[in-house]
Design a protein around this motif. Structure first.
Motif, PDB file in Angstrom:
ATOM      1  N   TYR A   1      49.022  37.803  31.260  1.00 31.16           N
ATOM      2  CA  TYR A   1      47.977  37.762  32.277  1.00 31.16           C
ATOM      3  C   TYR A   1      46.873  36.810  31.836  1.00 31.16           C
ATOM      4  N   SER A   2      46.223  36.224  32.818  1.00 34.55           N
ATOM      5  CA  SER A   2      45.090  35.356  32.522  1.00 34.55           C
ATOM      6  C   SER A   2      43.814  36.195  32.462  1.00 34.55           C
ATOM      7  N   VAL A   3      42.753  35.587  31.946  1.00 34.68           N
ATOM      8  CA  VAL A   3      41.462  36.271  31.893  1.00 34.68           C
ATOM      9  C   VAL A   3      40.995  36.633  33.297  1.00 34.68           C
ATOM     10  N   ALA A   4      41.170  35.716  34.244  1.00 30.24           N
ATOM     11  CA  ALA A   4      40.742  35.962  35.628  1.00 30.24           C
ATOM     12  C   ALA A   4      41.498  37.142  36.245  1.00 30.24           C
ATOM     13  N   GLU A   5      42.786  37.285  35.933  1.00 29.25           N
ATOM     14  CA  GLU A   5      43.577  38.393  36.474  1.00 29.25           C
ATOM     15  C   GLU A   5      43.116  39.729  35.901  1.00 29.25           C
ATOM     16  N   VAL A   6      42.783  39.738  34.606  1.00 28.22           N
ATOM     17  CA  VAL A   6      42.272  40.962  33.997  1.00 28.22           C
ATOM     18  C   VAL A   6      40.899  41.305  34.575  1.00 28.22           C
ATOM     19  N   GLN A   7      40.049  40.331  34.729  1.00 27.37           N
ATOM     20  CA  GLN A   7      38.711  40.569  35.295  1.00 27.37           C
ATOM     21  C   GLN A   7      38.804  41.089  36.718  1.00 27.37           C
ATOM     22  N   ALA A   8      39.686  40.493  37.533  1.00 27.25           N
ATOM     23  CA  ALA A   8      39.848  40.941  38.918  1.00 27.25           C
ATOM     24  C   ALA A   8      40.395  42.358  38.978  1.00 27.25           C
ATOM     25  N   GLY A   9      41.374  42.659  38.124  1.00 21.25           N
ATOM     26  CA  GLY A   9      41.928  44.008  38.096  1.00 21.25           C
ATOM     27  C   GLY A   9      40.915  45.042  37.645  1.00 21.25           C
ATOM     28  N   PHE A  10      40.068  44.654  36.691  1.00 20.60           N
ATOM     29  CA  PHE A  10      39.038  45.583  36.204  1.00 20.60           C
ATOM     30  C   PHE A  10      38.032  45.902  37.306  1.00 20.60           C
ATOM     31  N   LYS A  11      37.654  44.901  38.085  1.00 23.78           N
ATOM     32  CA  LYS A  11      36.700  45.130  39.184  1.00 23.78           C
ATOM     33  C   LYS A  11      37.294  46.036  40.252  1.00 23.78           C
ATOM     34  N   ALA A  12      38.617  45.948  40.444  1.00 21.46           N
ATOM     35  CA  ALA A  12      39.288  46.749  41.473  1.00 21.46           C
ATOM     36  C   ALA A  12      39.544  48.181  41.034  1.00 21.46           C
ATOM     37  N   HIS A  13      39.287  48.494  39.779  1.00 22.93           N
ATOM     38  CA  HIS A  13      39.495  49.864  39.263  1.00 22.93           C
ATOM     39  C   HIS A  13      38.188  50.381  38.668  1.00 22.93           C
ATOM     40  N   PRO A  14      37.354  50.994  39.473  1.00 18.48           N
ATOM     41  CA  PRO A  14      36.034  51.455  38.994  1.00 18.48           C
ATOM     42  C   PRO A  14      36.089  52.592  37.975  1.00 18.48           C
TER      43      PRO A  14
END
Length: 342
Positions: free
Chosen positions: A196-209
């Motif tokens: 995974y890229s950094v952007a994918e991890v960041q996006a996934g983290f934002k989507a899981h509060p």
């Protein structure tokens, strides 16, 4: 050929008769010299490991959270169980070596061959187990993020239980390029392109509060913490890592630099970079000794089958290789104690 010593009354071989140093033959004495010098080498490695761990004691990886795998038990948390089994197998091989040496003293060829074979099998199992452990250590399980400041952050749920990157990372339609020194931030590169890229991890983290970030910093539980059963999930005995608030976690994730999966000589998902360096070097150096011992044992084993030592009327070679094997086993006891238990 032994040197000859001439005195006024006698002619004696330096390594023969009653004037053997410490009652040992030349071969045994040289083996003891090698063992002492090698023991000093391992002592230096373990001392360096102890110094580094003491220096970074607040963020050193917890062994019970790293070595949790067991063959054919995927997904089962078994901290240190397989390492303990490896240790038992190696120590048991030392017992079979003692029995082989004893059978040699009694000039029992078949028994020597049988116990030597058991010792070889034990050594092969240990080396194979160490290779399997390396594979899991290198591959990793959960994944982590390295920030621009060089800190490793891991992801947990609200109970403190580790969460894998694959469980929340988003899939973005982006072109990915491996970071090399020529194009990487701070002129640093990735050893391999992560899943995974950094952007994918960041996006996934934002989507899981419900996700939080766990840092490298280690805390010890207070009596109040131990009474709280909710906090005990995901903790290690009386030690656990700092878990940030959601707001602080978002700030750390926004500062992400690289996705880290598994371990290599540059960085690892478990925490301090030195931890992986010492793991590869110390266990690898010991594993080389075990592998060398297995090869030597195989050579001696075939000599036993061919009756070489029967014709010599002694099994001293078995005894000499036995000294080396016991030394290797003893070193592992110290490695196991310092690296895995303490």
């Amino acid at each position: 050929m032994g040197a000859t010593v001439t005195t006024a009354n006698t002619n004696e071989n330096t390594w023969g008769g009653g004037n053997e140093p410490m009652g040992a033959s030349y071969g045994k004495l040289m083996m003891w010299f090698f063992i002492v010098s090698d023991a000093l080498t391992f002592s230096g490695f373990l001392a360096a490991y102890g110094f580094s761990r003491f220096k970074f004691i607040d963020n050193w990886p917890i062994a019970d959270e790293v070595f949790t795998h067991f063959p054919f038990m995927h997904g089962v948390d078994a901290p240190m169980y397989y390492v303990a089994l490896m240790t038992f197998i190696l120590i048991f091989s030392s017992v079979t070596m003692v029995l082989a040496v004893d059978a040699g003293h009694q000039m029992k060829q078949k028994k020597v061959a049988f116990y030597m074979l058991l010792t070889i099998i034990g050594g092969l199992i240990f080396v194979g187990s160490q290779a399997w452990e390396w594979k899991n250590f290198i591959k990793g399980e959960y994944g982590a993020i390295e920030t621009k400041g060089g800190s490793i952050i891991q992801f947990v749920d609200k109970t403190g239980k580790r969460v894998k990157l694959e469980e929340f990372a988003a899939v973005l339609p982006e072109a990915r390029e491996q970071h090399k020194r020529s194009n990487g931030i701070w002129f640093e590169g990735e050893s391999a392109l992560p899943t995974y890229s950094v952007a994918e991890v960041q996006a996934g983290f934002k989507a899981h509060p419900d996700l939080l970030v766990r840092t490298e910093k280690i805390y010890r539980d207070t009596p109040e913490d131990k009474a709280n059963k909710d906090l005990q999930q995901g903790l290690n005995k009386n030690k656990h890592r700092e878990i940030l608030t959601r707001e602080a976690s978002e700030a750390m994730v926004a500062n992400a630099y690289l996705v880290v999966e598994g371990a290599n000589l540059e960085r690892n998902e478990y925490g301090s970079k030195l931890f992986a360096d010492f793991f590869f070097f110390i266990t690898g150096f010991h594993g080389f000794h075990v592998f060398s011992g297995v090869i030597i044992n195989i050579i001696i084993y075939f000599n036993v089958l061919l009756g070489t030592y029967e014709r010599r009327k002694n099994y001293e070679m078995v005894e000499k290789v036995g000294l080396y094997w016991h030394f290797v086993d003893l070193v592992w006891v110290f490695v196991f104690t310092f690296f895995y238990l303490v």
